[in-house]
Design a protein around this motif. Structure first.
Motif, short mmCIF file in Angstrom:
data_model
loop_
_atom_site.label_atom_id
_atom_site.label_comp_id
_atom_site.label_asym_id
_atom_site.label_seq_id
_atom_site.Cartn_x
_atom_site.Cartn_y
_atom_site.Cartn_z
N LEU A 67 -31.86 53.27 13.31
CA LEU A 67 -32.78 53.33 14.45
C LEU A 67 -34.11 52.63 14.13
O LEU A 67 -34.64 51.86 14.93
N GLY A 68 -34.63 52.90 12.93
CA GLY A 68 -35.90 52.29 12.55
C GLY A 68 -35.77 50.82 12.23
O GLY A 68 -36.69 50.03 12.47
N GLY A 69 -34.61 50.42 11.67
CA GLY A 69 -34.39 49.03 11.30
C GLY A 69 -34.44 48.10 12.49
O GLY A 69 -34.96 46.98 12.41
N LEU A 70 -33.92 48.56 13.62
CA LEU A 70 -33.96 47.74 14.84
C LEU A 70 -35.40 47.46 15.26
O LEU A 70 -35.71 46.39 15.78
N ALA A 71 -36.27 48.44 15.03
CA ALA A 71 -37.67 48.28 15.45
C ALA A 71 -38.44 47.34 14.53
O ALA A 71 -39.37 46.66 14.98
N VAL A 72 -38.06 47.29 13.23
CA VAL A 72 -38.85 46.50 12.28
C VAL A 72 -38.28 45.10 12.05
O VAL A 72 -38.90 44.30 11.35
N LEU A 73 -37.14 44.78 12.64
CA LEU A 73 -36.57 43.44 12.44
C LEU A 73 -37.53 42.32 12.85
O LEU A 73 -37.68 41.33 12.10
N PRO A 74 -38.20 42.41 14.01
CA PRO A 74 -39.16 41.35 14.35
C PRO A 74 -40.30 41.23 13.32
O PRO A 74 -40.73 40.12 12.99
N VAL A 75 -40.76 42.37 12.82
CA VAL A 75 -41.83 42.36 11.81
C VAL A 75 -41.35 41.66 10.55
O VAL A 75 -42.08 40.86 9.94
N MET A 76 -40.11 41.94 10.13
CA MET A 76 -39.56 41.32 8.93
C MET A 76 -39.43 39.81 9.12
O MET A 76 -39.68 39.04 8.18
#
Length: 463
Positions: A276-285
């Motif tokens: 769930l959290g990974g989907l949110a941080v993909l753009p940041v990465m």
């Protein structure tokens, strides 16, 4: 009574908010869902279910640390919603009830209770209405730790009204607060203070001396609290039992992570939260990777061999924060700087590391360099919360506590990261890792995750 009444009004507001959140947000996204008025029992009966669990957990009868209070509120909201769902199923109401509304009721009730309880206690403290005076018997190191705990968590509302100590000349605490007397006249000292709550923090006393003090104090107070010198032992999973016939007290300390089902439960939580959290941080990465390459052309990611659960080795992923030839540059720097070499041998870290790039310094301060470790979590090599992943050379520094380290996967964040980070020495860091393993609970993981956001935002101990 003020806390109780405020909580009831807070719960009514939570029900109202949950209903209108569904109406304004959910129905705007899904207009085909039916709209209906909120039944009156949601304003009267449903809050009483929450209040019943609040009384059952004795929230109004105990002075609790901040995070312990939140844990109990979390349990109360979960139990209450579960009971409400059960009642709705039995009565047939559930077939006409919105599942989204039930979920929103849990969210709003938990959030509102946490915020209002914290704010109200602060307000009462400001007005002098939430302070509970206590007299501390003993003014040594244990008493000093106790006072520091009260100062760090003023929401508990304890106010030290004075101390009772024999060797007051040698005790700094006895000069900081009123001295009511000594152990020889302790009954008169307690009565003279007018305080009805006494804490005995004198672990150096012999058993007979301690019993004598307890028997002499107890008839003159409402509450007598014994503070043994057990600071640092596993306490999150501690249970007390009594053997009346033998007049003995037993303390059972459970090691939750030694149980297979708890480790499986922790792993399941890691996977769900990471997805769930990974989907949110993909753009940041993605943006971070581009900035790293612009600042220092070369590989964007860095993989370093670390020690994991059961002593197994794995490649720990990070965003590259150092120059490409970091190894050679480190050797040259340590040869030319003896002080830096000593610092490296001690902590395996350098406060002023010449290998770190401009982008790398910012990444470390914000901890964004560790975002790629979500890949390690999904591979089952790391956890969201756990001990700091170590290199092979550090194993000997852990000594016997390395067995605690091997019991759990290392974490992206952990107890050390939210309690001093690089500002604590290596020995304390090892003790923190061991303490975390021995005190593990799912709630402890959630607390550490919540604290991590605050630590990262404030850049505490980051370099």
């Amino acid at each position: 009574m003020i806390l109780c009444g405020t909580d009831y009004l807070t719960l009514v507001a939570a029900m109202w908010s949950a209903f209108y959140m569904r109406e304004l947000i959910i129905l705007s996204l899904f207009p085909r869902l039916l709209s209906y008025p909120l039944p009156n029992y949601f304003y009267y009966v449903t809050p009483l279910i929450f209040m019943g669990f609040l009384f059952y957990e004795r929230i109004y009868a105990r002075r609790l640390p901040f995070w312990k209070n939140i844990e109990l509120v979390f349990k109360v909201c979960s139990y209450s919603v579960a009971l409400i769902i059960g009642v709705f199923f039995v009565t047939g109401i559930m077939k006409d009830m919105s599942r989204i509304l039930i979920a929103l009721i849990w969210v709003t009730s938990f959030a509102y209770l946490v915020v209002t309880q914290y704010a109200l206690k602060r307000l009462l403290l400001y007005c002098g209405l939430w302070q509970k005076p206590v007299v501390i018997v003993g003014a040594g190191k244990t008493a000093e730790l106790l006072v520091k705990a009260f100062e760090a968590d003023p929401g508990m509302g304890y106010k030290v009204a004075g101390v009772i100590e024999d060797h007051y000349q040698e005790r700094p605490l006895a000069h900081q607060y009123p001295l009511w007397g000594n152990f020889s006249n302790i009954e008169e000292a307690v009565m003279r203070s007018g305080v009805r709550d006494v804490m005995v923090a004198a672990p150096g006393l012999e058993r007979e001396q301690l019993l004598d003090l307890v028997y002499r104090i107890q008839p003159h107070v409402s509450n007598l609290i014994l503070v043994p010198n057990l600071f640092g032992i596993p306490m999150a999973n501690l249970e007390a039992e009594t053997m009346a016939n033998q007049q003995a007290l037993l303390l059972r300390i459970k090691n939750n992570l030694a149980r297979t089902y708890n480790r499986l439960f922790k792993y399941t939580f890691d996977i769900i939260a990471t997805i769930l959290g990974g989907l949110a941080v993909l753009p940041v990465m993605g943006v971070t990777a581009i900035l790293i390459y612009i600042d220092s052309p070369g590989p964007v990611f860095f993989a370093h061999r670390r020690v994991g659960a059961k002593g197994e080795r794995f490649l720990c992923y990070k965003f590259r924060t150092m120059v490409v030839d970091a190894g050679e540059k480190l050797e040259q720097y340590l040869e030319q700087n003896p002080d830096a070499a000593a610092e490296w041998r001690k902590d395996f870290k350098l406060k002023d590391d010449p290998r770190i790039t401009r982008m790398g310094k910012w990444l470390r301060q914000t901890s964004l360099d560790e975002l790629p470790q979500i890949i390690n979590v999904l591979k089952g090599e790391m956890s969201l919360v756990g001990p700091r992943p170590i290199v092979e050379k550090e194993i000997e520094k852990y000594g016997e506590t390395i067995h605690d380290y091997y019991l759990v996967r290392p974490g992206i964040t952990g107890y050390w990261q939210v309690n001093g980070r690089n500002d604590v020495d290596y020995e304390t860091r090892v003790q923190m890792d061991s303490w975390y393993v021995r005190n593990w609970s799912l709630w402890l993981d959630m607390v550490i995750l919540m604290k991590t956001f605050n630590v990262v935002f404030r850049k505490e101990g980051a370099y």
